[in-house]
Design a protein around this motif. Structure first.
Motif, PDB file in Angstrom:
ATOM      1  N   ALA A 157       0.596  -1.248   0.129  1.00 49.40           N
ATOM      2  CA  ALA A 157      -0.046  -0.025   0.011  1.00 49.40           C
ATOM      3  C   ALA A 157       0.858   1.303  -0.111  1.00 49.40           C
ATOM      4  N   MET A 158       0.239   2.398  -0.356  1.00 51.76           N
ATOM      5  CA  MET A 158       0.984   3.621   0.124  1.00 51.76           C
ATOM      6  C   MET A 158       0.323   4.532   1.269  1.00 51.76           C
ATOM      7  N   PHE A 159       1.306   4.708   2.280  1.00 44.91           N
ATOM      8  CA  PHE A 159       0.986   5.484   3.234  1.00 44.91           C
ATOM      9  C   PHE A 159       1.041   7.135   2.816  1.00 44.91           C
ATOM     10  N   LEU A 160       0.124   7.846   3.478  1.00 42.41           N
ATOM     11  CA  LEU A 160       0.211   9.365   3.078  1.00 42.41           C
ATOM     12  C   LEU A 160       0.108   9.897   4.545  1.00 42.41           C
ATOM     13  N   ASN A 161       0.912  11.135   4.899  1.00 39.62           N
ATOM     14  CA  ASN A 161       0.929  11.981   6.027  1.00 39.62           C
ATOM     15  C   ASN A 161      -0.080  13.156   5.786  1.00 39.62           C
ATOM     16  N   PRO A 162      -1.178  13.071   6.011  1.00 38.32           N
ATOM     17  CA  PRO A 162      -2.246  14.397   5.795  1.00 38.32           C
ATOM     18  C   PRO A 162      -1.711  15.489   6.445  1.00 38.32           C
ATOM     19  N   LYS A 373      -9.202   1.251   8.908  1.00 33.59           N
ATOM     20  CA  LYS A 373      -8.711   2.119   7.457  1.00 33.59           C
ATOM     21  C   LYS A 373      -8.138   0.824   6.862  1.00 33.59           C
ATOM     22  N   VAL A 374      -7.392   0.169   7.475  1.00 29.38           N
ATOM     23  CA  VAL A 374      -6.745  -1.077   6.958  1.00 29.38           C
ATOM     24  C   VAL A 374      -7.764  -1.893   6.385  1.00 29.38           C
ATOM     25  N   ALA A 375      -8.696  -2.315   7.240  1.00 31.33           N
ATOM     26  CA  ALA A 375      -9.694  -3.277   6.745  1.00 31.33           C
ATOM     27  C   ALA A 375     -10.522  -2.462   5.538  1.00 31.33           C
ATOM     28  N   ASP A 376     -10.652  -1.319   5.453  1.00 29.40           N
ATOM     29  CA  ASP A 376     -11.260  -0.788   4.279  1.00 29.40           C
ATOM     30  C   ASP A 376     -10.540  -0.475   3.003  1.00 29.40           C
ATOM     31  N   TYR A 377      -9.213  -0.343   3.357  1.00 35.23           N
ATOM     32  CA  TYR A 377      -8.350  -0.555   2.164  1.00 35.23           C
ATOM     33  C   TYR A 377      -8.224  -1.723   1.407  1.00 35.23           C
ATOM     34  N   GLU A 378      -8.105  -2.787   2.329  1.00 34.73           N
ATOM     35  CA  GLU A 378      -7.892  -4.082   1.572  1.00 34.73           C
ATOM     36  C   GLU A 378      -9.176  -4.600   1.057  1.00 34.73           C
ATOM     37  N   ALA A 379     -10.201  -4.073   1.422  1.00 37.40           N
ATOM     38  CA  ALA A 379     -11.554  -4.247   0.765  1.00 37.40           C
ATOM     39  C   ALA A 379     -11.728  -3.569  -0.600  1.00 37.40           C
ATOM     40  N   SER A 380     -11.095  -2.271  -0.339  1.00 37.57           N
ATOM     41  CA  SER A 380     -11.029  -1.156  -1.531  1.00 37.57           C
ATOM     42  C   SER A 380     -10.179  -1.936  -2.916  1.00 37.57           C
TER      43      SER A 380
END
Length: 434
Positions: A157-162, A373-380
């Motif tokens: 994945a890609m992490f971003l620092n908002p 967020k991780v769960a949502d990311y893997e679903a996305s």
């Protein structure tokens, strides 16, 4: 940059990856029996972790004993490198623990040397497979056998620092190609410089073998075949590393000397880079290192090499495996099933071991904001998920570390791309033919 634990893990792989383990007798019983509730059984269990994880396991064992009071569990834990050093010693003497946390990188090495029990007869019987997808079950397969049950998963994945991006005044990466990502990083770096902020868009992503793997999978090829042969050419690797030549030279990415000064942290968890490509379970560690003022991170998909490609896959954060020499295979399989599948396990561990792979455990887990967020990311990323690659070759950790080292040298300018390619293929020849 690799976080400290990852560096230590890689070092352990380098140190022992090339050794041959003493083969052990053992294997699969012809018929699976259930656990006799009247038989007193003691199982040894080993894991890597810390005091926090140890307390969670003790809580899980207490819940397990409510159902199976006749099974006593003797557990022990070490940090990751020490854990594998001890397993290496035990393997040579035929004395592995009955049940172990297991790392994907070692699964082929130990299973092919006859050290792990083939769990195939137990899956669908003692080990419930109804809450585990076919993709999850396939992760533990080596050849015709199944030698590990995945407890939890992660994905690239890609992490971003908002918070840092808002300070700089640039929106997060909105997706696109690798060229788009380079252009976005340059925009961030330029904007930070204009505001007098020491920050960069990211690091040189060509220093990570996982990004090379991503691009090769987009072309329909895993890095290595099931037989352990390289599935890419020198030209493939040369083309990959050349993608980083411009961003290394024009100041788009953080300078390597600055990275070295930050060790054991990296640019991202030092709030000097706004993006990082890495496994999605690194988030909690990043937030802890960033400290006060950085309460959240964003998680988005990596750049796209080819639209529609199945380039991503779910990787096991860890697996559970059973020694081929266990005297109590049914009891051991019962414990594995509980630790992977039970609602109690999901509730107790949450995401300590990664995002639960079992649907029943996941439904019982209480996810904090970032875990959600991780769960949502893997679903996305479901549309980009393909089959996991073959179980890593013996010595993969050595090659991963060599790739990282060459990436560092490319950033320092001490080797050319052609020289780096030659060195990597020389190292790979040694690893594959040892």
């Amino acid at each position: 940059m690799f976080p400290t634990k990852r560096l230590a893990a890689t070092a352990a792989l380098v140190a022992i990856g090339g050794l041959t383990l003493a083969g052990c007798s053992g294997g699969s019983p012809e018929a699976v029996e259930t656990v006799d509730p009247n038989e007193e059984v003691t199982l040894t269990f080993a894991f890597w972790g810390n005091d926090v994880r140890a307390a969670l396991y003790e809580e899980a064992f207490a819940a397990f004993n409510e159902e199976y009071p006749n099974i006593t569990i003797q557990s022990s834990f070490l940090d990751f490198p020490a854990f594998w050093e001890k397993r290496q010693t035990e393997a040579a003497g035929g004395g592995l623990p009955d049940v172990m946390q297991f790392d994907y990188s070692y699964l082929r090495q130990y299973s092919e040397n006859g050290l792990l029990l083939d769990l195939t007869p137990y899956v669908g019987d003692i080990i419930d497979d109804s809450a585990l997808s076919e993709e999850i079950l396939a992760i533990g397969q080596v050849g015709d056998g199944n030698y590990g049950i995945t407890t939890s998963t992660n994905a690239w994945a890609m992490f971003l620092n908002p918070t840092l991006l808002e300070e700089i005044g640039v929106e997060g990466f909105a997706g696109g190609t690798w060229e788009d990502y380079n252009a976005w990083m340059a925009e961030v770096t330029d904007a930070a410089e204009a505001k007098g902020i020491e920050a960069w868009g990211g690091g040189d992503w060509t220093g990570r073998i996982q990004n090379f793997e991503l691009q090769m999978r987009a072309q329909g090829e895993d890095l290595f075949t099931e037989d352990g042969e390289a599935n890419f050419t020198e030209d493939d690797l040369r083309a990959f590393w050349e993608q980083g030549s411009e961003i290394r030279e024009d100041g788009t990415t953080i300078e390597q000397q600055r990275v070295e000064e930050l060790t054991p942290l990296g640019g991202f968890d030092s709030a000097l880079t706004t993006s990082e490509l890495v496994w999605d379970n690194f988030g909690a560690g990043y937030l802890a290192n960033l400290g006060e003022g950085y309460s959240t991170l964003d998680l988005v998909a990596p750049p796209v090499t080819e639209e529609g490609a199945k380039d991503l896959y779910l990787k096991p954060s860890m697996l559970h495996a059973i020694s081929a020499n266990t005297d109590h295979p049914e009891a051991a399989a019962t414990l594995v099933d509980f630790l992977v599948n039970s609602p109690e396990s999901g509730e107790i561990f949450g995401t300590n071991r990664g995002l639960p792979a079992s649907q029943t455990a996941l439904e019982a887990a209480e996810l904090d904001e970032f875990s959600q967020k991780v769960a949502d990311y893997e679903a996305s990323i479901a549309d980009r998920l393909g089959d996991a690659p073959p179980v890593p070759i013996v010595g993969y950790g050595t090659l991963e570390e060599k790739f990282r080292q060459l990436g560092t040298e490319l950033n320092f300018g001490t080797v050319t791309v052609d020289e780096a390619v030659d060195q990597f293929f020389s190292e790979m020849d040694v690893v594959l033919n040892q």
